[in-house]
Enzyme design. Sequence first.
Site, PDB file in Angstrom:
ATOM      1  N   ASP A  51      -3.000   2.585  -5.856  1.00 47.57           N
ATOM      2  CA  ASP A  51      -1.954   2.630  -4.834  1.00 47.57           C
ATOM      3  C   ASP A  51      -1.848   1.382  -3.973  1.00 47.57           C
ATOM      4  O   ASP A  51      -1.109   1.386  -2.978  1.00 47.57           O
ATOM      5  CB  ASP A  51      -2.145   3.852  -3.931  1.00 47.57           C
ATOM      6  CG  ASP A  51      -3.500   3.868  -3.239  1.00 47.57           C
ATOM      7  OD1 ASP A  51      -4.358   3.048  -3.593  1.00 47.57           O
ATOM      8  OD2 ASP A  51      -3.691   4.706  -2.340  1.00 47.57           O
ATOM      9  N   GLU A  52      -2.561   0.321  -4.316  1.00 46.27           N
ATOM     10  CA  GLU A  52      -2.415  -0.886  -3.508  1.00 46.27           C
ATOM     11  C   GLU A  52      -2.671  -2.138  -4.334  1.00 46.27           C
ATOM     12  O   GLU A  52      -3.389  -2.115  -5.330  1.00 46.27           O
ATOM     13  CB  GLU A  52      -3.346  -0.855  -2.289  1.00 46.27           C
ATOM     14  CG  GLU A  52      -4.816  -0.882  -2.624  1.00 46.27           C
ATOM     15  CD  GLU A  52      -5.684  -1.006  -1.380  1.00 46.27           C
ATOM     16  OE1 GLU A  52      -5.435  -1.898  -0.555  1.00 46.27           O
ATOM     17  OE2 GLU A  52      -6.635  -0.193  -1.234  1.00 46.27           O
ATOM     18  N   ASP A  79       0.852  -1.192   0.000  1.00 43.58           N
ATOM     19  CA  ASP A  79       0.000   0.000   0.000  1.00 43.58           C
ATOM     20  C   ASP A  79       0.887   1.242   0.000  1.00 43.58           C
ATOM     21  O   ASP A  79       1.594   1.520   0.974  1.00 43.58           O
ATOM     22  CB  ASP A  79      -0.902  -0.023   1.236  1.00 43.58           C
ATOM     23  CG  ASP A  79      -2.018   1.007   1.177  1.00 43.58           C
ATOM     24  OD1 ASP A  79      -2.068   1.762   0.189  1.00 43.58           O
ATOM     25  OD2 ASP A  79      -2.828   1.052   2.117  1.00 43.58           O
TER      26      ASP A  79
END
Length: 369
Positions: free
Chosen positions: A107-108, A12
Amino acid sequence: MLPPVRHIIHADLDAFYAAVEQLDNPELRGLPVLVGGRPEGRGVVATASYEARRFGVHSAMPMATAVRQCPDGIIVRPRFDRYREMSGLVMDIFRDVTEVIQPVSLDEAYLDVTEAAANRSPIAIAIDIKERVSAETGLTVSVGLGSGKTVAKIASDLQKPDGLVVVPTGQEADFLAPLAVGKLVGVGPKSAARLHDEGVDTIGQLATMPEAWFARHFGKRGDSIRDRARGIDHDPVQTSREAKSISAETTFAEDLPGNSEDERAELRAIVERLSGRVARSLPGKGLVGRTVTVKLRLSDFTTFTRQTTLPSPTDDEAAIVATAWMLLERELAPDRAFRLLGVGVSGFTQKEGPDETPEPVVAQQRLIL
């Protein structure tokens, strides 16, 4: 026979949008950055830097509230093309480690590194990922490592930013037990509040409840919630790009309001064009869908969706157009202008033949540009 031990990473990126802005503009480093729309335009915070989070600012907070709590915060408009570019660089690093990747957002992502761990320690793999992301992109990533997606995701959030938390195999239940019940995937704020009223505050307390209790409180999700609370999670990392909708969207060169008859006619024409693309893609896949969704992004970059479920599944273009326009028309207001519009269909079943009964399917999510 017990399933083989897996090694799952949840990676993350830390305060991703704000971190990219600080990376590209050194003058913002160390300062409270608020990525999102303007407060006077009812904007919301997309991401806040850690300097801003110290003032209680968080994602999805109205920007006006964020500015009151963090008066020195620097508002930066989102640059989604740049964020997608940086996300792609990070995902390429992940793919150097394993092909078994499930991106969750820009983003993850989840990574199944079980095969790679046959030759290297999974902890060494996690450290290598963190070091490469930092060296090659200038960003930091927090990593959780465990035997399943549940513990990996929770672990990645515990020592942000730039964290690394490892949950040893066999210690999943002990790791989860003292944590707040709301941290468990599938237990939202409302469920957590109800559980708190019943004296269930931690995941460990939740895990001790009998099977019938889970069925009463969570219905069909009861078994999966109970397993996760006990550290049991065999959910695979989904490498398929298939999701549950087919959609089309477009970003306008200039923001488009819907105040005049001409503007409404232009929006209607765009709805018809996007709906047509979606509708024409359904028959070739043998699909009909029950849920129509419109995605809207305002001039201040606030993004939201509206959807409705039809009485019966359809691939009829006129029905999709009419439903999508109804959803959009409800959102027209004198102070609103749109910069993006999307139309999607989901809730699929296979189209019936003469003697067939429709069955639910999972279909590819496709962005038709």
